[in-house]
Motif scaffolding. Structure first.
Motif, PDB file in Angstrom:
ATOM      1  N   MET A  83      -9.671  45.934 -80.673  1.00  0.00           N
ATOM      2  CA  MET A  83      -9.034  47.024 -81.411  1.00  0.00           C
ATOM      3  C   MET A  83      -8.343  46.404 -82.614  1.00  0.00           C
ATOM      4  O   MET A  83      -7.308  45.759 -82.479  1.00  0.00           O
ATOM      5  CB  MET A  83      -8.033  47.746 -80.525  1.00  0.00           C
ATOM      6  CG  MET A  83      -8.664  48.493 -79.403  1.00  0.00           C
ATOM      7  SD  MET A  83      -7.447  49.528 -78.591  1.00  0.00           S
ATOM      8  CE  MET A  83      -8.497  50.398 -77.464  1.00  0.00           C
ATOM      9  N   SER A  84      -8.952  46.578 -83.770  1.00  0.00           N
ATOM     10  CA  SER A  84      -8.459  45.907 -84.966  1.00  0.00           C
ATOM     11  C   SER A  84      -8.498  46.854 -86.154  1.00  0.00           C
ATOM     12  O   SER A  84      -9.510  47.505 -86.402  1.00  0.00           O
ATOM     13  CB  SER A  84      -9.340  44.687 -85.247  1.00  0.00           C
ATOM     14  OG  SER A  84      -8.934  44.031 -86.410  1.00  0.00           O
ATOM     15  N   TRP A 109      -5.570  41.330 -83.865  1.00  0.00           N
ATOM     16  CA  TRP A 109      -5.924  42.580 -83.203  1.00  0.00           C
ATOM     17  C   TRP A 109      -4.901  42.841 -82.121  1.00  0.00           C
ATOM     18  O   TRP A 109      -3.924  42.117 -81.991  1.00  0.00           O
ATOM     19  CB  TRP A 109      -7.357  42.557 -82.669  1.00  0.00           C
ATOM     20  CG  TRP A 109      -7.648  41.628 -81.527  1.00  0.00           C
ATOM     21  CD1 TRP A 109      -7.405  41.855 -80.202  1.00  0.00           C
ATOM     22  CD2 TRP A 109      -8.261  40.340 -81.596  1.00  0.00           C
ATOM     23  NE1 TRP A 109      -7.826  40.788 -79.446  1.00  0.00           N
ATOM     24  CE2 TRP A 109      -8.362  39.843 -80.285  1.00  0.00           C
ATOM     25  CE3 TRP A 109      -8.743  39.550 -82.641  1.00  0.00           C
ATOM     26  CZ2 TRP A 109      -8.922  38.605 -79.985  1.00  0.00           C
ATOM     27  CZ3 TRP A 109      -9.301  38.324 -82.333  1.00  0.00           C
ATOM     28  CH2 TRP A 109      -9.387  37.868 -81.024  1.00  0.00           C
ATOM     29  N   HIS A 110      -5.100  43.867 -81.348  1.00  0.00           N
ATOM     30  CA  HIS A 110      -4.117  44.293 -80.353  1.00  0.00           C
ATOM     31  C   HIS A 110      -4.681  44.173 -78.940  1.00  0.00           C
ATOM     32  O   HIS A 110      -5.096  45.168 -78.343  1.00  0.00           O
ATOM     33  CB  HIS A 110      -3.673  45.732 -80.647  1.00  0.00           C
ATOM     34  CG  HIS A 110      -2.927  45.842 -81.918  1.00  0.00           C
ATOM     35  ND1 HIS A 110      -1.578  45.625 -81.999  1.00  0.00           N
ATOM     36  CD2 HIS A 110      -3.354  46.090 -83.181  1.00  0.00           C
ATOM     37  CE1 HIS A 110      -1.192  45.755 -83.253  1.00  0.00           C
ATOM     38  NE2 HIS A 110      -2.247  46.034 -83.991  1.00  0.00           N
ATOM     39  N   GLU A 123      -3.173  43.831 -76.232  1.00  0.00           N
ATOM     40  CA  GLU A 123      -2.352  44.544 -75.251  1.00  0.00           C
ATOM     41  C   GLU A 123      -2.804  45.987 -75.044  1.00  0.00           C
ATOM     42  O   GLU A 123      -2.506  46.592 -74.016  1.00  0.00           O
ATOM     43  CB  GLU A 123      -0.871  44.510 -75.673  1.00  0.00           C
ATOM     44  CG  GLU A 123      -0.490  45.419 -76.815  1.00  0.00           C
ATOM     45  CD  GLU A 123      -0.851  44.932 -78.211  1.00  0.00           C
ATOM     46  OE1 GLU A 123      -0.487  45.632 -79.174  1.00  0.00           O
ATOM     47  OE2 GLU A 123      -1.487  43.871 -78.363  1.00  0.00           O
ATOM     48  N   LEU A 124      -3.532  46.536 -76.000  1.00  0.00           N
ATOM     49  CA  LEU A 124      -3.918  47.943 -75.906  1.00  0.00           C
ATOM     50  C   LEU A 124      -5.046  48.210 -74.921  1.00  0.00           C
ATOM     51  O   LEU A 124      -5.175  49.330 -74.432  1.00  0.00           O
ATOM     52  CB  LEU A 124      -4.296  48.483 -77.290  1.00  0.00           C
ATOM     53  CG  LEU A 124      -3.163  48.511 -78.309  1.00  0.00           C
ATOM     54  CD1 LEU A 124      -3.664  49.056 -79.638  1.00  0.00           C
ATOM     55  CD2 LEU A 124      -1.987  49.329 -77.805  1.00  0.00           C
ATOM     56  N   ASP A 125      -5.867  47.186 -74.647  1.00  0.00           N
ATOM     57  CA  ASP A 125      -6.954  47.429 -73.697  1.00  0.00           C
ATOM     58  C   ASP A 125      -7.189  46.261 -72.737  1.00  0.00           C
ATOM     59  O   ASP A 125      -8.275  46.100 -72.195  1.00  0.00           O
ATOM     60  CB  ASP A 125      -8.242  47.814 -74.425  1.00  0.00           C
ATOM     61  CG  ASP A 125      -8.861  46.689 -75.226  1.00  0.00           C
ATOM     62  OD1 ASP A 125      -8.171  45.693 -75.498  1.00  0.00           O
ATOM     63  OD2 ASP A 125     -10.045  46.807 -75.577  1.00  0.00           O
ATOM     64  N   GLN A 146      -9.835  40.415 -72.924  1.00  0.00           N
ATOM     65  CA  GLN A 146      -8.464  40.586 -73.423  1.00  0.00           C
ATOM     66  C   GLN A 146      -7.455  40.230 -72.333  1.00  0.00           C
ATOM     67  O   GLN A 146      -6.440  39.589 -72.598  1.00  0.00           O
ATOM     68  CB  GLN A 146      -8.227  42.022 -73.902  1.00  0.00           C
ATOM     69  CG  GLN A 146      -9.182  42.504 -74.941  1.00  0.00           C
ATOM     70  CD  GLN A 146      -9.125  41.735 -76.248  1.00  0.00           C
ATOM     71  OE1 GLN A 146      -8.297  40.869 -76.482  1.00  0.00           O
ATOM     72  NE2 GLN A 146     -10.046  42.049 -77.121  1.00  0.00           N
TER      73      GLN A 146
END
Length: 93
Positions: free
Chosen positions: A21-22, A62-63, A65-67, A74
């Motif tokens: 997720m970027s 990127w994130h 932690e979101l997925d 991740q």
């Protein structure tokens, strides 16, 4: 993103290509001394940097932690960080 083979990031993720997720309004322009690029997006944007000295210094654009719960690579990134912290803690005098 495409992850450099042999990088700390590739070892942590257990993969050399991951879906992330970027979204950016800023990106790395110049890589600082002692750092190397360990991942790129398809458009060439730098997505991750890490230290060249082998320490656990790793930055992602990127994130995770979101997925992390739904996306195993991740989650492994967090597991690898936690293991590095545990190892460091055991070595402290």
């Amino acid at each position: 993103v495409r992850v450099a083979c042999g990088s700390r990031l590739a070892a942590a993720l257990g993969a050399t290509e991951v879906c992330v997720m970027s979204w950016h309004h800023q990106a790395v322009d110049a890589v600082g001394e002692g750092l190397s690029v360990s991942a790129h997006a398809e458009d060439g944007v730098v997505e991750a940097l890490e230290t060249e000295d082998g320490g656990w210094v790793l930055g992602v654009q990127w994130h995770p932690e979101l997925d992390a719960r739904e996306n195993p690579p991740q989650g492994r990134l967090f597991d690898d960080f936690a293991a590095a912290v545990a190892n460091w803690t055991r070595r402290k005098p």
